[in-house]
Enzyme design. Structure first.
Site, PDB file in Angstrom:
ATOM      1  N   LYS A 232       5.830   2.306  -6.168  1.00  0.00           N
ATOM      2  CA  LYS A 232       6.168   1.244  -7.125  1.00  0.00           C
ATOM      3  C   LYS A 232       6.588   1.851  -8.465  1.00  0.00           C
ATOM      4  O   LYS A 232       7.593   1.490  -9.037  1.00  0.00           O
ATOM      5  CB  LYS A 232       4.962   0.318  -7.304  1.00  0.00           C
ATOM      6  CG  LYS A 232       5.207  -0.805  -8.273  1.00  0.00           C
ATOM      7  CD  LYS A 232       4.022  -1.745  -8.355  1.00  0.00           C
ATOM      8  CE  LYS A 232       4.179  -2.631  -9.573  1.00  0.00           C
ATOM      9  NZ  LYS A 232       3.040  -3.499  -9.809  1.00  0.00           N
TER      10      LYS A 232
ATOM     11  N   LYS B 227      -6.471  10.901 -12.754  1.00  0.00           N
ATOM     12  CA  LYS B 227      -5.072  11.339 -12.609  1.00  0.00           C
ATOM     13  C   LYS B 227      -4.672  12.227 -13.778  1.00  0.00           C
ATOM     14  O   LYS B 227      -4.010  13.254 -13.598  1.00  0.00           O
ATOM     15  CB  LYS B 227      -4.143  10.114 -12.603  1.00  0.00           C
ATOM     16  CG  LYS B 227      -4.167   9.283 -11.348  1.00  0.00           C
ATOM     17  CD  LYS B 227      -3.075   8.223 -11.449  1.00  0.00           C
ATOM     18  CE  LYS B 227      -3.235   7.143 -10.420  1.00  0.00           C
ATOM     19  NZ  LYS B 227      -2.283   6.044 -10.567  1.00  0.00           N
TER      20      LYS B 227
ATOM     21  N   HIS C  15     -21.715   4.332  19.022  1.00  0.00           N
ATOM     22  CA  HIS C  15     -22.318   5.599  19.435  1.00  0.00           C
ATOM     23  C   HIS C  15     -22.399   6.559  18.271  1.00  0.00           C
ATOM     24  O   HIS C  15     -22.480   7.770  18.448  1.00  0.00           O
ATOM     25  CB  HIS C  15     -21.512   6.180  20.597  1.00  0.00           C
ATOM     26  CG  HIS C  15     -21.480   5.227  21.760  1.00  0.00           C
ATOM     27  ND1 HIS C  15     -22.466   5.181  22.716  1.00  0.00           N
ATOM     28  CD2 HIS C  15     -20.624   4.212  22.052  1.00  0.00           C
ATOM     29  CE1 HIS C  15     -22.197   4.209  23.579  1.00  0.00           C
ATOM     30  NE2 HIS C  15     -21.086   3.606  23.193  1.00  0.00           N
TER      31      HIS C  15
ATOM     32  N   GLU D   7     -10.484  -1.504  -4.910  1.00  0.00           N
ATOM     33  CA  GLU D   7      -9.625  -1.278  -6.078  1.00  0.00           C
ATOM     34  C   GLU D   7      -9.481  -2.574  -6.872  1.00  0.00           C
ATOM     35  O   GLU D   7      -9.312  -2.561  -8.084  1.00  0.00           O
ATOM     36  CB  GLU D   7      -8.244  -0.741  -5.649  1.00  0.00           C
ATOM     37  CG  GLU D   7      -7.483  -0.112  -6.806  1.00  0.00           C
ATOM     38  CD  GLU D   7      -6.206   0.612  -6.383  1.00  0.00           C
ATOM     39  OE1 GLU D   7      -5.204  -0.065  -6.108  1.00  0.00           O
ATOM     40  OE2 GLU D   7      -6.203   1.853  -6.325  1.00  0.00           O
TER      41      GLU D   7
ATOM     42  N   GLY E 194       0.306  -2.951  -6.089  1.00  0.00           N
ATOM     43  CA  GLY E 194       0.484  -2.033  -4.964  1.00  0.00           C
ATOM     44  C   GLY E 194      -0.272  -2.472  -3.717  1.00  0.00           C
ATOM     45  O   GLY E 194       0.267  -2.480  -2.611  1.00  0.00           O
ATOM     46  N   ARG E 195      -1.534  -2.875  -3.881  1.00  0.00           N
ATOM     47  CA  ARG E 195      -2.355  -3.218  -2.703  1.00  0.00           C
ATOM     48  C   ARG E 195      -2.013  -4.589  -2.130  1.00  0.00           C
ATOM     49  O   ARG E 195      -2.591  -4.999  -1.130  1.00  0.00           O
ATOM     50  CB  ARG E 195      -3.839  -3.113  -3.057  1.00  0.00           C
ATOM     51  CG  ARG E 195      -4.266  -3.924  -4.262  1.00  0.00           C
ATOM     52  CD  ARG E 195      -5.651  -3.502  -4.741  1.00  0.00           C
ATOM     53  NE  ARG E 195      -6.030  -4.169  -5.981  1.00  0.00           N
ATOM     54  CZ  ARG E 195      -5.740  -3.733  -7.193  1.00  0.00           C
ATOM     55  NH1 ARG E 195      -5.024  -2.636  -7.351  1.00  0.00           N
ATOM     56  NH2 ARG E 195      -6.145  -4.385  -8.271  1.00  0.00           N
TER      57      ARG E 195
ATOM     58  N   GLU F 189       1.444  12.757  -6.110  1.00  0.00           N
ATOM     59  CA  GLU F 189       1.363  13.152  -4.703  1.00  0.00           C
ATOM     60  C   GLU F 189       2.667  12.804  -3.985  1.00  0.00           C
ATOM     61  O   GLU F 189       3.249  13.611  -3.250  1.00  0.00           O
ATOM     62  CB  GLU F 189       0.216  12.419  -3.988  1.00  0.00           C
ATOM     63  CG  GLU F 189      -1.178  12.808  -4.448  1.00  0.00           C
ATOM     64  CD  GLU F 189      -1.725  11.863  -5.508  1.00  0.00           C
ATOM     65  OE1 GLU F 189      -0.920  11.362  -6.343  1.00  0.00           O
ATOM     66  OE2 GLU F 189      -2.940  11.633  -5.529  1.00  0.00           O
TER      67      GLU F 189
HETATM   68  O1  F6P Z   1      -3.804   5.204  -8.066  1.00  0.00           O
HETATM   69  C1  F6P Z   1      -3.835   3.888  -7.667  1.00  0.00           C
HETATM   70  C2  F6P Z   1      -2.479   3.344  -7.366  1.00  0.00           C
HETATM   71  O2  F6P Z   1      -1.850   3.016  -8.553  1.00  0.00           O
HETATM   72  C3  F6P Z   1      -2.549   2.155  -6.422  1.00  0.00           C
HETATM   73  O3  F6P Z   1      -2.857   0.990  -7.080  1.00  0.00           O
HETATM   74  C4  F6P Z   1      -1.199   2.192  -5.798  1.00  0.00           C
HETATM   75  O4  F6P Z   1      -1.133   1.439  -4.618  1.00  0.00           O
HETATM   76  C5  F6P Z   1      -1.035   3.672  -5.568  1.00  0.00           C
HETATM   77  O5  F6P Z   1      -1.649   4.275  -6.699  1.00  0.00           O
HETATM   78  C6  F6P Z   1       0.379   4.147  -5.419  1.00  0.00           C
HETATM   79  O6  F6P Z   1       1.158   3.823  -6.532  1.00  0.00           O
HETATM   80  P1  F6P Z   1       2.734   3.890  -6.469  1.00  0.00           P
HETATM   81  O7  F6P Z   1       3.198   2.912  -5.455  1.00  0.00           O
HETATM   82  O8  F6P Z   1       3.198   3.543  -7.850  1.00  0.00           O
HETATM   83  O9  F6P Z   1       3.121   5.289  -6.080  1.00  0.00           O
END
Ligand code: F6P
Length: 510
Positions: free
Chosen positions: A204, A487, A378, A347, A261-262, A210
């Protein structure tokens, strides 16, 4: 401001909980055999049995009064009206628009034109890829799609592709990479050919380190011989950053600030999943969620599935002392659902101050965890049955599934058996080491068959449950400021820098 815990509705529930603590679920069933019918709700593909919760009719009346005190109906109206209910970020919360089929929504400040345009662009692209018409730079057909994203930009499409695997034809293959641990990307790339691979960079913000690092490594892997424009698509609100990275505007799919995002699986974030499942299935997935939205928007609180699910969770954690919540899908296809719900619930509602920034004197989101049954039986079910704390469970059970009917029947029987055992426990007089106390609450959600539509309903059900919990706790479920500090520190440590105020332990570890 009045603290929630001093309100009449809360105090009445606390007093009632003190009485209910001494009552065993066995006793509640004996006193009221009709509870197995009364404490159930059905909506289309989903049947919810919450009769194994430690509740009676009075509990429901008191919980509904708590919900009314929180003005849940007013807030639901405000969400569907597009009000700025994510106050700390100054944003509306409109993921419901992504599955709405209306000319104008919300009234007066419709976002539907943008949503329709994005959906159409996605549809055309999905069709091209699935029909083998998307060619790489050297003219070869794209056979593999790698979704690079993390959190909300990964968990949703990953869940969808796994959940509907039996309905998917296998070409093109869709893979997922989220971790910055090089092992994950390396393992995926080992089996792929650059000339036939498309990367979908889903972010987003297009600033998530990452994702950007993995995308850069993917770009290197493509090599100089291939024009990256033919091998990269992006899903982002930050189209300028995607362009700068080298993604063609034609292959950049939009997002908006009003979708978190979620909550974004319904948007272009679903692109990789839509490529795997096809437009028709993706439309059915959206339609399922839309149906749940209509139910949530209009059903009265006591008959409203998301509201009732939220109230059961509040009752268990705020009044009966549960600190965690297990989600156990009896379905290999839904094995990633607990991970998806972890982000959605924790979150959203892992918060310690209210909407006005005041510290809370009650617990919010319980720790959510789980994995698929019967494997879990199990492993950790011993603790569910005989551990010193009671952990409420959601059993999620698709009834029909492709493949061996006998195995499927065993799977369903095991889910029901676990709920029964947790509820009733062993007979009085059983030797202590063998005795299980029972009185451990659970919800059972039956799903006729795990279709795209049913999955849409299920995910939307949990989304709205989370919203209702947040309303009752008077917190903002739509921001996530807690993830930021880690972060920032990681960024400076990754660059080899040690912030001057870094603690001695971390400095030594570095
Ligand atoms: O670190 C949390 C977060 O901001 C989430 O809310 C989000 O889904 C994820 O990182 C990834 O964010 P992006 O889609 O901006 O890479």
């Amino acid at each position: 401001m009045t603290s929630l815990t001093t309100t009449a509705a809360w105090r009445a529930l606390a007093a009632h909980a003190a009485q209910m603590q001494s009552r065993h679920l066995r006793e509640l069933f004996a006193a009221d055999p009709a509870r197995a019918q009364r404490f159930t709700l059905e909506f289309d593909e989903i049947y919810l049995d919450y009769s194994k919760q430690r509740i009676n009719a009075e509990t429901m009346t008191l919980l509904l009064a708590l919900a009314e005190q929180a003005d849940i109906n007013g807030w639901i109206r405000r969400m569907f009206a597009g009000d700025t209910i994510n106050e700390s970020e100054g944003r509306a919360v409109l993921h419901v628009a992504l599955r709405a089929d209306l000319d104008e929504f919300p009234k007066g400040r419709s976002v539907m034109a943008g949503v329709r345009e994005a959906r159409q662009k996605m549809r055309e692209f999905v069709a091209r890829v699935r029909e083998g018409k998307l060619l790489g730079a050297s003219g070869q057909v794209i056979t593999d799609v790698v979704n690079i994203g993390i959190g909300g930009s990964d968990l949703g499409p990953r869940l969808l592709v796994q959940a509907l695997a039996s309905e998917l034809d296998k070409a093109p293959r869709v893979h997922f990479v989220s971790n910055v641990d090089p092992a994950e990307l390396d393992a995926v790339l080992a089996a792929l050919r650059p000339a036939q691979t498309l990367f979908v960079v889903a972010s987003k913000t297009f600033t998530t380190v990452e994702t950007l690092h993995n995308a850069q490594r993917a770009r290197l892997w493509l090599g100089d011989g291939l024009a990256m424009k033919a091998h990269f698509a992006a899903v982002t609100e930050n189209s300028a950053a995607a362009r700068e990275f080298g993604v063609d505007a034609e292959l950049t799919f939009p997002l908006w600030d009003w979708v978190g995002g979620r909550f974004s699986i319904w948007s272009s974030v679903g692109l990789s999943a839509a490529i795997a499942m096809g437009n028709e299935h993706f439309d059915a997935f959206l339609e399922g969620a839309h149906q749940m939205d209509a139910h949530f928007h209009t059903a009265e609180p006591g008959l409203n599935l998301p509201v009732v699910l939220a109230l059961m969770s509040i009752w268990n954690s705020n009044f009966l002392g549960a600190r965690s919540h297990a989600v156990l899908p009896y379905s290999h296809a839904l094995r990633s659902l607990p991970a998806y719900l972890q982000q959605l619930e924790m979150e959203s509602n892992g918060k310690q101050v209210d909407r006005d920034g005041q510290p809370l004197d009650y617990t919010t989101a319980p720790l959510l965890w789980g994995s698929s049954g019967t494997v879990s039986q199990h492993s950790y079910h011993q603790l569910l049955h005989q551990g010193t704390t009671s952990i409420p469970v959601d059993f999620i059970v698709p009834l029909q599934a492709p493949g061996d009917a006998k195995a499927q029947a065993m799977l369903v029987a095991n889910a029901l058996a676990q709920g029964a055992a947790l509820m009733s426990g062993t007979a009085p007089g059983t030797p202590p080491q063998r005795a299980t106390p029972g009185n451990r609450p659970s919800n059972t959600l039956l799903i006729e068959r795990l279709t795209p539509q049913a999955l849409g309903q299920l995910i939307a059900l949990y989304e709205h449950k989370v919203f209702i919990q947040g309303l009752i706790w008077n917190i903002n479920s739509f921001d996530q400021w807690g993830v930021e500090l880690g972060k920032t520190i990681a960024r400076s440590l990754s660059n080899g820098g040690l912030p001057p105020d870094m603690d001695a332990s971390t400095a030594a570890l570095l």
